[in-house]
Design an enzyme around this catalytic site. Structure first.
Site, PDB file in Angstrom:
ATOM      1  N   MET A  52       0.845  -1.250   0.211  1.00 46.73           N
ATOM      2  CA  MET A  52      -0.036  -0.063   0.146  1.00 46.73           C
ATOM      3  C   MET A  52       0.868   1.299   0.091  1.00 46.73           C
ATOM      4  SD  MET A  52      -3.048  -1.103  -0.191  1.00 46.73           S
ATOM      5  CE  MET A  52      -3.895   0.639  -0.168  1.00 46.73           C
ATOM      6  N   ARG A  53       2.110   1.164   0.053  1.00 51.29           N
ATOM      7  CA  ARG A  53       2.970   2.169   0.164  1.00 51.29           C
ATOM      8  C   ARG A  53       2.892   3.336  -1.092  1.00 51.29           C
ATOM      9  NH1 ARG A  53       7.634   0.235   1.160  1.00 51.29           N
ATOM     10  NH2 ARG A  53       7.709   0.643   3.345  1.00 51.29           N
ATOM     11  N   ALA A  54       2.656   2.567  -2.335  1.00 53.70           N
ATOM     12  CA  ALA A  54       2.470   3.274  -3.317  1.00 53.70           C
ATOM     13  C   ALA A  54       1.052   4.263  -3.573  1.00 53.70           C
ATOM     14  CB  ALA A  54       2.279   2.409  -4.832  1.00 53.70           C
TER      15      ALA A  54
END
Length: 669
Positions: free
Chosen positions: A275-277
């Site tokens: 989910m970092r993107a």
């Protein structure tokens, strides 16, 4: 002494994406920094260093070595509690050298105070100096992996934690992380790429007018740095004021649910991990809206953010090409618009567009060839036939060069190191002070030396150095028999798979890898030693097969490469992997009289002896097949002083066997 002015940020020609990425991070540091990829001589460092002069000045607590904000001081600051005195200073740009030690980065025990006052005190490192400023790492791809992990962890958490030398410290370390690199010198691992918020690829313009203006401005700056900077001072001041205004506005920018769904749809469409993107894309879109003076995120903000935040996250494997084509991005944005306009949850099915995780179509690379099977009895193949796309590589096990080296930092073979773990102390070798051993050596003599009061009385003879052991990168050279007798599809596929497996492994372990191919009338260095998997994969795709077997010439070419690389890097140890059926058919001098095939074999064995004399560890992979086997690879292995394995043994579970055989042969010698 007044420092020379930096090249003005506003005077940089082109590089619009790079400038935008840096400015957005200056507006919203939580984006996570910028990785700048590009060829040498493209002003990467110039642009980064110019950014520091645009950042607003800071109010800091007086006499705080960690740059605490007076309005919100760090409650865990080692220099606290603070008395409230405030001073103002410019934001810092701190540079982390490639050869820096872990102590220099995170800080360590203040040795002077420990020895003279007998107290444990913390000496801050570069992470503390960069707090609320910019931490710049030139050639970040050459930085030791454990240092990259440390600084990326600090950048992600906004804090640095130090547990070493009897010191336990935690302090604030919030900074704008910027790394620059030349991909030709090696890549970052995909896990590390993902930790950078944004990535930009820069290249020199091919437009004559643009190149002319770059040279004109650079020459003007070199002739009169102060005068040139003064010409651009007003433009830089306007940018600085705009950054400050955007910083004040960013907390008030609204991210509507429609745009949040657009962001999620884009990330799903490009099949990014985790989910970092999504978080980076959201923060970047908010910063872009604040930068253009808006109070609400719009589609144009999401599109701008996607161009900077997604390209490097699509790279799932080191052999994947980085970047996103503009038509792919536009297609994904178009499909994501449907999700933005639809208030329902994205569908879960695999065939439901971006919500189902289906990436946009991308152009397929044409195969390098194909062609019919080759007659092994003839020893020939259609001339210059490309080998086609290599077989997908298998999972490689650790291939380790025997012994203890002193080569470049890496993650493969055991080596003496300046940054590894301390294994013992010594009076004659090692790097840095082994504190415990030094104190132990001095302690018995304190009464005789007349010590009174705190501290220790030290003599030069008390000094003990720390002998450290870490890991090094190696040079792995493949000598690939690409002749007609080797060109049967299953064998060349196995050879290609083995080479690509080690290329991928080398990418992760900081090795250099080279490939020598021999076929026809001679040998060719198809892949000069490199750490760049982009170049390596491309060269392997173009590997050609067919013709006779100049084995001797191939071994002599490998020997030459080993000798040249030893001159360039004397400490990097080499491992040669020879993949052949041993059926040499081309002697070194074909014009001499006598049976050609016998002379070819004899020349190959003599060449193997010359290669063995260079001291490189070797492994022979026997690719001979068929009911009648001549055992020539075994003779070649004996001449090299190397183990010999069958091709079918070189599987994911047997690569370790290659290593053990090489190590055993080395010990026996």
């Amino acid at each position: 002494m007044t420092a020379s002015p930096r090249f003005p940020f506003s005077a940089v020609v082109g590089h619009d994406d790079l400038r935008l990425a840096l400015l957005l991070n200056a507006v919203h540091p939580r984006i996570g920094g910028v990785l700048v990829r590009g060829e040498k001589g493209t002003a990467k460092s110039t642009v980064v260093r110019a950014l520091a002069s645009l950042l607003p000045s800071l109010d800091v607590v007086a006499d705080c070595r960690f740059g605490c904000d007076p309005g919100a001081p760090d409650p865990q600051c080692p220099d606290g509690p603070h008395d409230g005195a405030v001073v103002q200073r410019p934001a810092r740009l701190v540079e982390l050298p490639v050869g820096a030690t872990e102590d220099r980065l995170v800080g360590s025990l203040d040795l002077e105070r420990a020895l003279t006052e007998g107290v444990r005190a913390f000496q801050p490192g570069l992470l503390a100096a960069a707090h609320r400023g910019v931490l710049y790492v030139d050639e970040v791809n050459l930085l030791h992996d454990h240092l990259v992990d440390l600084l990326l962890d600090a950048a992600a958490m906004g804090r640095a934690h130090v547990e070493r030398d009897g010191v336990s410290v935690s302090h604030a370390a919030s900074f704008l992380l910027v790394g620059t690199m030349n991909p030709e010198e090696g890549e970052l691992r995909p896990q590390l790429l993902d930790r950078f918020g944004l990535t930009v690829h820069v290249a020199a313009s091919r437009e004559v007018a643009t190149r002319t203006e770059v040279v004109r401005r650079r020459l003007a700056f070199e002739a009169d740095p102060v005068g040139f900077a003064a010409q651009w001072a007003e433009a830089d001041a306007e940018l600085a004021a705009r950054i400050a205004a955007a910083r004040d506005r960013v907390a008030e920018v609204v991210l509507p649910d429609a745009e949040l769904r657009r962001i999620s749809a884009l990330c799903a469409a490009f099949d990014v991990d985790g989910m970092r993107a999504d978080l980076v894309l959201a923060r970047t879109a908010v910063a872009h809206a604040a930068w253009r003076g808006a109070t609400t995120v719009a589609e144009q903000d999401v599109a701008a953010a996607a161009r900077l935040a997604l390209p490097h996250r699509r790279r799932r494997d080191p052999f994947d090409e980085p970047g996103i084509a503009e038509d792919q991005l536009q297609q994904a944005l178009s499909e994501a618009a449907e999700q933005a306009d639809d208030g329902d949850e994205p569908p879960d099915g695999p065939d439901d567009g971006p919500g189902g995780g289906q990436p946009p179509e991308e152009p397929t690379e044409p195969s390098g060839g194909g062609g019919e099977e080759h007659s092994e009895e003839s020893g020939r193949a259609p001339a210059d036939r490309p080998s086609g796309e290599p077989t997908p590589a298998f999972r490689a096990r650790l291939l380790e060069v025997p012994g203890l080296g002193e080569g470049a930092p890496g993650r493969r073979s055991r080596a003496r190191s300046r940054s590894g773990r301390s294994v013992r102390s010594s009076t004659v070798e090692g790097s840095g002070v082994h504190l415990a051993a030094t104190l132990a050596a001095a302690a018995p003599h304190q009464v005789a030396r007349g010590r009174s009061g705190p501290g220790l009385v030290l003599r030069r003879d008390d000094l003990r150095r720390a002998v450290r052991e870490g890991r090094e990168g190696n040079l792995v050279l493949f000598a690939v028999d690409a002749s007609g007798s080797m060109a049967a599809r299953e064998r060349m596929s196995a050879v290609s798979g083995a080479v690509l497996s080690l290329l991928r492994d080398a990418y992760q372990r900081r090795d250099k890898v080279g490939v020598v191919s021999f076929r026809g009338d001679g040998a060719e260095l198809v892949l000069p030693p490199t750490s760049s998997v982009d170049i390596a994969a491309a060269r392997m795709r173009r590997l050609r097969t067919g013709g006779r077997t100049p084995l001797a010439d191939g071994l002599l070419r490998v020997r030459k490469v080993v000798r040249v690389e030893r001159l360039r890097d004397p400490q990097r140890r080499a491992l040669v992997v020879v993949l052949t059926d041993g059926k040499a058919t081309v002697p070194v001098n074909p014009e001499l009289p006598g049976p050609r095939s016998r002379r070819a074999v004899d020349d190959a064995l003599r060449s193997a002896g010359l290669l063995a004399a260079e001291g490189a560890a070797s492994v022979v992979v026997d690719c001979e097949s068929g009911p009648v086997r001549l055992g020539l690879p075994g003779q070649l292995a004996a001449a090299l002083g190397a183990p010999c394995l069958r091709l079918e043994e070189l599987s994911a579970d047997n690569v370790a066997g290659v290593v053990r055989a090489a190590r055993d042969a080395d010990r026996a010698a």
